[in-house]
Write an enzyme that holds these catalytic residues in place. Structure first.
Site, PDB file in Angstrom:
ATOM      1  N   LYS A 199       0.851  -1.178   0.000  1.00  0.00           N
ATOM      2  CA  LYS A 199       0.000   0.000   0.000  1.00  0.00           C
ATOM      3  C   LYS A 199       0.895   1.239   0.000  1.00  0.00           C
ATOM      4  O   LYS A 199       1.894   1.291   0.746  1.00  0.00           O
ATOM      5  CB  LYS A 199      -0.883   0.011   1.238  1.00  0.00           C
ATOM      6  CG  LYS A 199      -1.794  -1.203   1.323  1.00  0.00           C
ATOM      7  CD  LYS A 199      -2.869  -1.168   0.252  1.00  0.00           C
ATOM      8  CE  LYS A 199      -3.827  -2.337   0.412  1.00  0.00           C
ATOM      9  NZ  LYS A 199      -4.955  -2.247  -0.551  1.00  0.00           N
ATOM     10  N   GLU A 243     -11.592  -2.881  -8.311  1.00  0.00           N
ATOM     11  CA  GLU A 243     -12.311  -3.326  -7.113  1.00  0.00           C
ATOM     12  C   GLU A 243     -13.468  -2.399  -6.769  1.00  0.00           C
ATOM     13  O   GLU A 243     -14.415  -2.825  -6.125  1.00  0.00           O
ATOM     14  CB  GLU A 243     -11.370  -3.487  -5.921  1.00  0.00           C
ATOM     15  CG  GLU A 243     -10.882  -2.193  -5.320  1.00  0.00           C
ATOM     16  CD  GLU A 243      -9.941  -2.421  -4.145  1.00  0.00           C
ATOM     17  OE1 GLU A 243      -8.751  -2.696  -4.403  1.00  0.00           O
ATOM     18  OE2 GLU A 243     -10.370  -2.328  -2.984  1.00  0.00           O
ATOM     19  N   ASP A 290     -14.177  -7.804  -8.749  1.00  0.00           N
ATOM     20  CA  ASP A 290     -14.485  -8.010  -7.327  1.00  0.00           C
ATOM     21  C   ASP A 290     -15.784  -8.808  -7.264  1.00  0.00           C
ATOM     22  O   ASP A 290     -16.713  -8.540  -8.028  1.00  0.00           O
ATOM     23  CB  ASP A 290     -14.645  -6.654  -6.632  1.00  0.00           C
ATOM     24  CG  ASP A 290     -14.953  -6.791  -5.154  1.00  0.00           C
ATOM     25  OD1 ASP A 290     -14.040  -6.597  -4.336  1.00  0.00           O
ATOM     26  OD2 ASP A 290     -16.119  -7.100  -4.813  1.00  0.00           O
ATOM     27  N   HIS A 329      -9.461  -8.675  -7.357  1.00  0.00           N
ATOM     28  CA  HIS A 329      -9.342  -8.138  -6.010  1.00  0.00           C
ATOM     29  C   HIS A 329      -9.896  -9.176  -5.037  1.00  0.00           C
ATOM     30  O   HIS A 329     -10.946  -9.760  -5.278  1.00  0.00           O
ATOM     31  CB  HIS A 329     -10.156  -6.850  -5.892  1.00  0.00           C
ATOM     32  CG  HIS A 329     -10.292  -6.347  -4.485  1.00  0.00           C
ATOM     33  ND1 HIS A 329     -11.489  -6.303  -3.827  1.00  0.00           N
ATOM     34  CD2 HIS A 329      -9.366  -5.878  -3.624  1.00  0.00           C
ATOM     35  CE1 HIS A 329     -11.305  -5.817  -2.612  1.00  0.00           C
ATOM     36  NE2 HIS A 329     -10.026  -5.559  -2.452  1.00  0.00           N
TER      37      HIS A 329
END
Lengths: 436, 436
Positions: free
Chosen positions: A220, A301, A324, A351
């Site tokens: 991240k 996502e 997703d 995702h």
């Protein structure tokens, strides 16, 4: 004939924010949650359809209310009729003209439809005695095309195009299924890279990921460039030059910032940049893709529906498409998106993580590998080692791969004990906050 | 100091589907509804903030639940602090990281934020003793820029650009306000054109519209080309060559169909084609705009947020921008959209009708005319003569114009008697259906 007798909904929340698991540049303190439903029938076979929408805490009650609002479409309905005509069933929900106003085809109401559609697929797969991926991969090309709504897609793909795709993949289904069972589906892990983790924990988890057989990890980024440079350097040193490191900004940037930031991290060899900006910004992503090339842009996502994915592909705004399981209107819409991705030659890397997303989305990739794109090259399914113990049939991930589930169903059924223990009570939550 | 003491929500529905008022190609039987809220304080001044989301029936309960979910952001909060810093207040709602997952910035949760933001503006305007349009038009350029969140917009407009726009419009505010009070704001009417009306009713209402001073009417199209050709011919014959006739397909078509259909109606002189396809399809609208030129494409009533509007403008996918008072996150986000429209030189012609949309949206256009674009040329606000009697300060539309409201507030307050009479009861509804 059997009929739908009950739709039970639950507001299930796990207090994950206490550990900073799942922390990123936009989501500081998620409480992984599920707006959950069970469909019961009078068939007397003991089978129920389970489905859910993944959320991150507050608002899970609103998502449950939206699922509840769909019960009049189901209660008393002929189960066989609903399950035999899943394309028509999907259209009935999505084109309810009054509910459609609340989107259209986006946000809370659309995700609620996805949960119901997925729960019906769960029931259908259980009745067939097959895992969802295998049920789908054994349908005829004609049956598969029937599942998909091509409205608003015809400037990119038509039913005839889709039929051609499914027919082209028909020879070799058995061989590809055997290969999948023998070798699994490639996975990557996000476990090391949460923003809230210390450098020491990042390095330790990155090394563990490599030892566990993963060939890609994800970090991240987006809160501080200085921190990101340090963490990328540490991660690269920890895993060596052969392991792919993707980065994920969780929508943190505007267009110019994204280009500058990603290029600053490029020397550490970036596998992809994920969600650089707002998920609705097709043209922004296209500009970023041009500005950070050859680093691929990944997103999806938060892609609201098939019309958004169509445009991302038309505009060359993504080079890795991340479906997703619970953001769009369920299995049917994700098949539309898989078809679009294949038509535009873009790999799908789902995702997952959260709660139940791994269990759910693996079926879509495995179906794709057997009967749609027929390909796993350049594709990986995200994996986060979180909360799997709460499912009746938790994912089997080892040696860097997802191993195909064989239990009948769509994989989304939570243990009854978990549903009971983690059902959210606003009053209990208030008491706990006061006690802290 | 005063604090917010209560958020009361109501599920209000009018049984409009019984008359086919509001029927179009995608919305066969709307029941105009409002997910309504009242904000009360302990200030002792008797003032409440009222706001709502317009829906068309089923799902209004979900929309109410979403508004209810925001109450923890408000109860017990310092009213003056919330109202003095409306930019910060807006960001607090929109960037609640857990709630944001449910969009982000789209659908039920985003519209709920819009209702709350608009209710706060209603309270702020009532406290100031001014109608909302005048309150906004008397703020400084710096204060106005502070209201807008430029995140994700900086590739199209920056705070500095916005400041320049507001400063450029500062001289002449008083003259433009006087002109608005003297001449009103141009309106057009959709009353004649609903799909469910007979040819006779269409012709009669079209003639009445002209007699009432309207210079533009609008017809719903998209169900049958043969019917549309006949209805367009009848309408054109009824109103003569000088009156503008817009058409509205309510998202009925795919790209190629839209181009073909609109060009078939072009001989009758089409003022604009509204919502030709899916409201998320920026690239589709751009293709349609090229394919039907010089007929302008209009859209926006289902535009989910400022990021979508940014792209429609960047891609030249619309030539008439139709803001809606309750689709996006309230007044603040609509100011962002007005700024974008002005920057790209596109006129704003708001969507209205439904219930309360006329009352609410007129404030935004009037503010724009005085202090932002400073212009009403090429602009008209939609008008439908429906349900205005239920509001404390109903719109004043005559001689083809909206006449500026002078009562303090944002115009959204429904009569208490209406709120009581039309509060939806699922049980009563079931009884009525059975009785039919």
């Amino acid at each position: 004939m059997s009929i739908v007798t009950a739709i039970d909904t639950s507001d299930i929340r796990f207090p994950t924010s206490q550990q900073l698991d799942g922390s990123d540049a936009m989501n500081a303190d998620p409480d992984y949650s599920a707006a959950y439903l069970r469909i019961s029938t009078d068939a007397g076979d003991g089978l129920e359809g389970h489905g859910f929408v993944f959320t991150i805490g507050r608002g899970n009650d609103v998502q449950v209310a939206a699922i509840h609002a769909l019960r009049d479409h189901l209660i008393g309905r002929d189960v066989e009729d609903l399950l035999e005509n899943m394309g028509a069933t999907w259209r009935e929900f999505v084109y309810d003209s009054q509910l459609r106003w609340l989107g259209p085809e986006k946000g809370v109401m659309h995700m609620a439809i996805g949960a119901v559609v997925n729960a019906l697929w769960d029931l259908k797969a259980k009745r067939a005695g097959l895992p969802l991926w295998q049920l789908l991969a054994r349908m005829t090309p004609e049956q598969l095309v029937e599942l998909v709504d091509f409205r608003y897609l015809s400037d990119a793909i038509t039913p005839a195009d889709a039929l051609e795709i499914f027919r082209a993949a028909e020879p070799g289904r058995a061989e590809r299924e055997a290969a999948l069972l023998a070798s699994g589906y490639p996975a990557y892990t996000t476990t090391p890279g949460w923003l809230g983790y210390s450098d020491e924990k990042l390095v330790r988890l990155a090394k563990e990921a490599v030892a566990d057989g993963f060939t890609q990890i994800k970090l991240k980024v987006g809160a501080s460039l200085e921190d990101d440079v340090r963490r990328m350097r540490l991660a690269r040193e920890a895993v060596g030059p052969e392991i792919r490191i993707a980065i994920d900004a969780n929508q943190r940037w505007d267009v110019a910032d994204a280009i500058e930031w990603v290029n600053a991290l490029a020397p550490f060899d970036v596998a992809w940049i994920e969600e650089p900006t707002n998920p609705d910004d097709v043209l922004g992503h296209a500009a970023i893709a041009r500005g950070v090339a050859p680093i691929p842009v990944a997103t999806g996502e938060h892609g609201a529906n098939r019309v958004m994915f169509k445009q991302f592909l038309q505009a060359k705004a993504l080079e890795v498409l991340q479906i997703d399981a619970t953001r769009v209107a369920g299995v049917n819409e994700n098949i539309a998106i898989l078809l679009l991705a294949h038509r535009f030659g873009v790999p799908v890397c789902p995702h997952a993580g959260g709660v139940g997303l791994c269990e759910a989305v693996q079926h879509l990739s495995m179906f794709d590998a057997v009967a749609l794109s027929g390909d796993t090259s350049g594709r990986v399914i995200e994996f986060v080692d979180h909360l799997h113990e709460h499912f009746v049939t938790p994912v089997d991930v080892h040696d860097g791969a997802y191993w195909p589930p064989l239990a009948p169903g769509a994989g989304a059924e939570m243990l009854a004990s978990t549903r009971e223990e983690f059902t959210f009570s606003p009053m209990a939550d208030a008491r706990e906050v006061i006690a802290r």
